[in-house]
Scaffold this active site. Sequence first.
Site, PDB file in Angstrom:
ATOM      1  N   LYS A   1      10.108  -4.602  12.414  1.00 50.35           N
ATOM      2  CA  LYS A   1      11.295  -5.434  12.223  1.00 50.35           C
ATOM      3  C   LYS A   1      12.147  -5.419  13.752  1.00 50.35           C
ATOM      4  CE  LYS A   1      15.668  -6.335   8.538  1.00 50.35           C
ATOM      5  NZ  LYS A   1      16.002  -5.958   7.454  1.00 50.35           N
TER       6      LYS A   1
ATOM      7  N   SER B   1      16.936  -6.035   0.931  1.00 45.49           N
ATOM      8  CA  SER B   1      16.449  -6.302   1.896  1.00 45.49           C
ATOM      9  C   SER B   1      14.518  -5.847   2.390  1.00 45.49           C
ATOM     10  CB  SER B   1      16.340  -5.993   2.935  1.00 45.49           C
ATOM     11  OG  SER B   1      17.865  -6.469   3.114  1.00 45.49           O
TER      12      SER B   1
ATOM     13  N   SER C   1      16.377  -9.308   3.764  1.00 42.72           N
ATOM     14  CA  SER C   1      16.415  -9.528   4.946  1.00 42.72           C
ATOM     15  C   SER C   1      15.288  -9.332   5.800  1.00 42.72           C
ATOM     16  CB  SER C   1      17.621  -8.884   6.110  1.00 42.72           C
ATOM     17  OG  SER C   1      17.419  -7.569   5.706  1.00 42.72           O
TER      18      SER C   1
END
Length: 543
Positions: free
Chosen positions: A154, A258, A234
């Site tokens: 990420k 997330s 996210s």
Amino acid sequence: MKKIILLMILFSSAACHTQKNVKSESDISDISEKEFREFKVLDSKNIENQVVWNAVSKQMEDFTEAEYERLKPYILEKNILELHKSRVQGVFTYEKLVKFYLYRIKKYDRDNNLSLNSIISINPNVIAEAKLRDRDFFNKKLKPLIFGMPILLKDNINTENMPTTAGAIALKNNNTGDAFITKRLKEEGAIILGKANLSEWAYFFCGDCPSGYSAIGGQTLNPYGRKIFDTGGSSSGSGVSIAANFAVAAVGTETAGSILSPASQNSVVGLKPTIGLLSRSGIVPISSTLDTPGPMTKNVIDNAILLAALYGYDKTDAKSQALKYYGKHFYTDIKQGKVSLKGKRFGAVKRLLTDTLYVEAIKVLKQQGATIIEIEEENVSLPKFINLLNLDMQKDLPAYFKNHGAKRLSLSSVQDVIDFNKKDSVNTMPYGQKLFYGIVNDKANKQEFIDMKNVLHENGKTFFNNPMQKHNLDGVLSINNYHAAYAAVAEYPALTVPMGYTKKGEPKGLTFIGKPFMEKELLGYAHVYEQASKKRKAPKNYQ
């Protein structure tokens, strides 16, 4: 640690039932999953595909469509053990494995009618690193199972050779060293393939934007329903890229949902570990109280293997735990077939029994020997949840800039980012930056902040401990990230595994929640369920 924050919290009873026009101190609607609507921005205005691929394009010229088709049956949907078997048999080299994924990303991810916008950058040295793994392959020294496996991170996790942007233009030139967990992966022989898109600033930025949008990466799209189903956030790019077989596995981050949200929404396995199991150093933060990285994979055994590679004590992280674990701790029993649900007791939330997929999953667990007890949710709230995040980020983001950010950045606070974005608001913040304004305007004295954290922590533990103690439970069963906020503040681990698809084809996940440092057990439970149910199906347009 991070931003994984996805506060996309299709929250549990407390938040789910908050009236839309009434704001309570537990209301997290501004940072929770939104109903799908039209996107203001779809494709990135800040990524040039040619630039992304410049460093590796020349080296990819010898990888053909015919080779890609030859390798598909040996790579798509295969777990790490199966990939190693093919490597040993000479079906492919690590170099070919990397090139396969690169070819696939280029084929599907951007600039076409199937584009998913899940990748932000490619490691310019990735093919050279794969060649080094091939060189070391015949070294008889026993290698970790993650060795030679291409992994995506990420883009809030610091990584050499690629900027760490958190999806924000303000961090476009944030060139750093490796985060602690990035170093761990490299030490174990993993190959960092590239960086995955995310909800900008781990979805703690705009307050009124779709999941998976960032100014750097554009709008991430769900491969099971492109521009139809939410990606979750996210860690959107991490979930989407693994669902679409763009890498062996990915690392996401979570503050409150997330990892669980995008894993569930994209039919992959996602683990939000106990706070302190994995290091957060070198990850763009939201909350040093709640942030954690975690593995996102197509199956449970890969999740356990990646967790083992990420694990390690970090003396610079105040919450890091020096446990007596060793890497194989997390996957040995699964690999050896020693996991079972016989005699295990799980709490099924009564309110969720109207969900047919949840009911079907419970039936599978019973068939595998588990005892299921229907439980009512505890009537406890999460007061000042947003205030905790605001106050943590006020101090944690400046600490990141000082200790882990690029020295060339002219940023030292949240206010600096706000001011930067105002210079070109159309490009940097098309959905606004409401949550950042909330961060800088929040206030509390030291004791108020301590009290806030203590209340949230105790309420989160009460939510799970009361039914677990009353019914002698081994875990609580949820859906997607419905109870992510409670698990976050309790600092308890949660793992979601594909549980099927709605009539419209939207994925859902069965989520196991347990007590601190029960990751090994949760992975075992999830593996038994996964093998008995076999619910994951690759998205049909990306096979």
